[in-house]
Motif scaffolding. Sequence first.
Motif, short mmCIF file in Angstrom:
data_model
loop_
_atom_site.label_atom_id
_atom_site.label_comp_id
_atom_site.label_asym_id
_atom_site.label_seq_id
_atom_site.Cartn_x
_atom_site.Cartn_y
_atom_site.Cartn_z
N ALA A 379 13.19 -149.19 -48.05
CA ALA A 379 12.06 -148.28 -48.27
C ALA A 379 11.50 -147.78 -46.94
N ARG A 380 11.40 -148.67 -45.96
CA ARG A 380 10.86 -148.28 -44.66
C ARG A 380 11.79 -147.30 -43.95
N ALA A 381 13.10 -147.51 -44.00
CA ALA A 381 14.05 -146.62 -43.33
C ALA A 381 13.99 -145.21 -43.92
N LEU A 382 13.93 -145.10 -45.23
CA LEU A 382 13.85 -143.78 -45.87
C LEU A 382 12.53 -143.10 -45.52
N LEU A 383 11.44 -143.85 -45.54
CA LEU A 383 10.14 -143.26 -45.22
C LEU A 383 10.09 -142.79 -43.78
N GLU A 384 10.61 -143.57 -42.84
CA GLU A 384 10.61 -143.17 -41.44
C GLU A 384 11.42 -141.90 -41.23
N TYR A 385 12.56 -141.81 -41.92
CA TYR A 385 13.38 -140.60 -41.76
C TYR A 385 12.62 -139.36 -42.23
N VAL A 386 12.03 -139.42 -43.41
CA VAL A 386 11.32 -138.26 -43.94
C VAL A 386 10.13 -137.92 -43.06
N ASN A 387 9.43 -138.92 -42.55
CA ASN A 387 8.29 -138.66 -41.67
C ASN A 387 8.72 -137.94 -40.40
N VAL A 388 9.84 -138.39 -39.81
CA VAL A 388 10.34 -137.75 -38.59
C VAL A 388 10.75 -136.31 -38.87
N VAL A 389 11.41 -136.09 -40.00
CA VAL A 389 11.83 -134.73 -40.35
C VAL A 389 10.62 -133.83 -40.54
N LYS A 390 9.59 -134.33 -41.20
CA LYS A 390 8.39 -133.52 -41.42
C LYS A 390 7.69 -133.19 -40.11
N LEU A 391 7.70 -134.12 -39.15
CA LEU A 391 7.04 -133.87 -37.87
C LEU A 391 7.83 -132.92 -37.00
N GLU A 392 9.16 -132.96 -37.09
CA GLU A 392 9.98 -132.19 -36.17
C GLU A 392 10.29 -130.79 -36.67
N ARG A 393 10.12 -130.55 -37.95
CA ARG A 393 10.38 -129.20 -38.44
C ARG A 393 9.29 -128.24 -37.97
N GLU A 394 9.67 -126.98 -37.89
CA GLU A 394 8.77 -125.98 -37.32
C GLU A 394 7.46 -125.88 -38.10
N ARG A 395 6.44 -125.40 -37.39
CA ARG A 395 5.15 -125.20 -38.03
C ARG A 395 5.25 -124.06 -39.03
N ILE A 396 4.67 -124.24 -40.19
CA ILE A 396 4.79 -123.28 -41.29
C ILE A 396 3.42 -122.68 -41.58
N ILE A 397 3.39 -121.36 -41.74
CA ILE A 397 2.18 -120.67 -42.14
C ILE A 397 2.45 -119.94 -43.45
N GLU A 398 1.40 -119.57 -44.13
CA GLU A 398 1.52 -118.87 -45.41
C GLU A 398 1.07 -117.44 -45.26
N THR A 399 1.83 -116.50 -45.82
CA THR A 399 1.47 -115.10 -45.81
C THR A 399 1.58 -114.56 -47.23
N VAL A 400 0.93 -113.44 -47.48
CA VAL A 400 0.96 -112.81 -48.80
C VAL A 400 1.68 -111.47 -48.67
N VAL A 401 2.72 -111.31 -49.45
CA VAL A 401 3.50 -110.06 -49.47
C VAL A 401 3.09 -109.28 -50.71
N ASP A 402 2.44 -108.14 -50.50
CA ASP A 402 1.92 -107.36 -51.63
C ASP A 402 3.00 -106.57 -52.34
N ASN A 403 3.89 -105.96 -51.58
CA ASN A 403 4.93 -105.11 -52.18
C ASN A 403 6.28 -105.80 -52.09
N PRO A 404 7.18 -105.58 -53.05
CA PRO A 404 8.52 -106.19 -52.99
C PRO A 404 9.21 -105.85 -51.68
N THR A 405 9.59 -106.89 -50.94
CA THR A 405 10.15 -106.73 -49.59
C THR A 405 11.37 -107.63 -49.45
N PRO A 406 12.45 -107.13 -48.83
CA PRO A 406 13.61 -108.01 -48.57
C PRO A 406 13.21 -109.18 -47.66
N LEU A 407 13.77 -110.33 -47.92
CA LEU A 407 13.42 -111.52 -47.15
C LEU A 407 13.81 -111.37 -45.69
#
Length: 445
Positions: A379-407
């Motif tokens: 349990a500890r090994a799995l938790l440590e892995y997910v915690n490291v992945v969450k910390l190392e992944r890029e910072r994420i922000i939220e935006t609102v797209v009003d009109n249909p737009t290609p990704l």
Amino acid sequence: MAGPLEDIIILDGFVIECESIEDNFEKAIVEYEFPYRDGALLEDMGMKPRSIRLRCFFLNENYETHKDFINHLKSRRDLSDLSHPKYGLVSGMVKNWVVRHNDCERAAEIDLTFTENLSGTIEPARYVDAESAVEEAFNNSLDEQESELRKDVATDLAAEAGGAAEAATILDAPLDETIPVADQVKKVTPAAREYMKELDRVFRTLDGLQVDAANPAGSLLGTLSFGATVPGRVLGSTTRTAERYARALDSLSDFPSRFLDSLKRELTALAEAIESAPVAGKAAKRARATMGKQIRIAAAQRLSLEAAYLYKADEANREKLRKSEGKRSFDELGNFTALDAPGALMSMADMEGSLASVRASLAAAIARSRQMGSLKAMARALLEYVNVVKLERERIIETVVDNPTPLHLICLKFGLPYNYAARLLSINRIPVPNFTTGRVNVYAR
């Protein structure tokens, strides 16, 4: 920033009353000037050290403390820790300080400048190898599981008259896997024979389940040898059955959460069916209960292994995606260069959901066998892995797209390469990428 004596901060363990705090942020801007050109070409070289100016007081009963504080600043050679009331813990050094006294008795006013240590230090990325950690814990858990099983069998047999003396004989007797256990151990009480016959029935049931999904020869279990004894039969039968159930669900491996939830549901139903099967005799019921417990432990072990394998594969896919993002899709002549498409990426919701599901199974197994510390290690090994992945992944922000737009266009709008679209799909629920609308999570640059 604050009124008189409003903020209290801590510097290297000294609690000081602060009148004002001033944070100075400055960028290192290089100015390139050219003849006959107005202005200058500017280049941002990053941030200069942040300096924090403090005005603090030592009054009345705290007056004598300021002498100890000054002596501490004089002798301090290592980094100091400042608990900033607004920005949290800051590491650095006190550069200078000025002490003032006035006509007030037992009152000292100190102005000091605290310089922050290097921030944003670039360090090698730290990855937790969940696969190897869980596999090592799995090997250790088999030894612990055998010890737990021996205690349970001895307790079951001790419940019948004369059974306690037979426990060691039954547990250590050499067995032939092709012959029922009850036919190989002689001179035992009727209750002990009933117990062994029930074990044989459970063995036949487990060995007949998921026979179309053979145990892979190259798997971890293929490298292990279980002893030709009753504990060996129990461990071998339960762990191989759990592995066959996992291989029977391999078609869902592209959907990690569904795969683990389905495997957990199937193995839990199997344990319940073994425990609740109608049997006659107290010894037979105890045998069923013990086998149900062993199946639940084997289920938790298998779920941990499968989660570790999925996380390992996801990290490999993500690394492959990182490499492909650095390659050009078109050469100098405008010809399209085909890139190898990486596998599907686990979203953060999938990763957190699968971790919660697996840890719940491990917690249930630990509640039944408190002495198995290896389950906690999984349990500890799995938790440590997910915690490291969450910390190392890029910072994420939220935006609102009003009109249909290609990704891809959304990627370019936020300064991301267009081939980041695959990453955005892994952190959003977008049914049609060419017509993306609503709230969209993007990586901040």
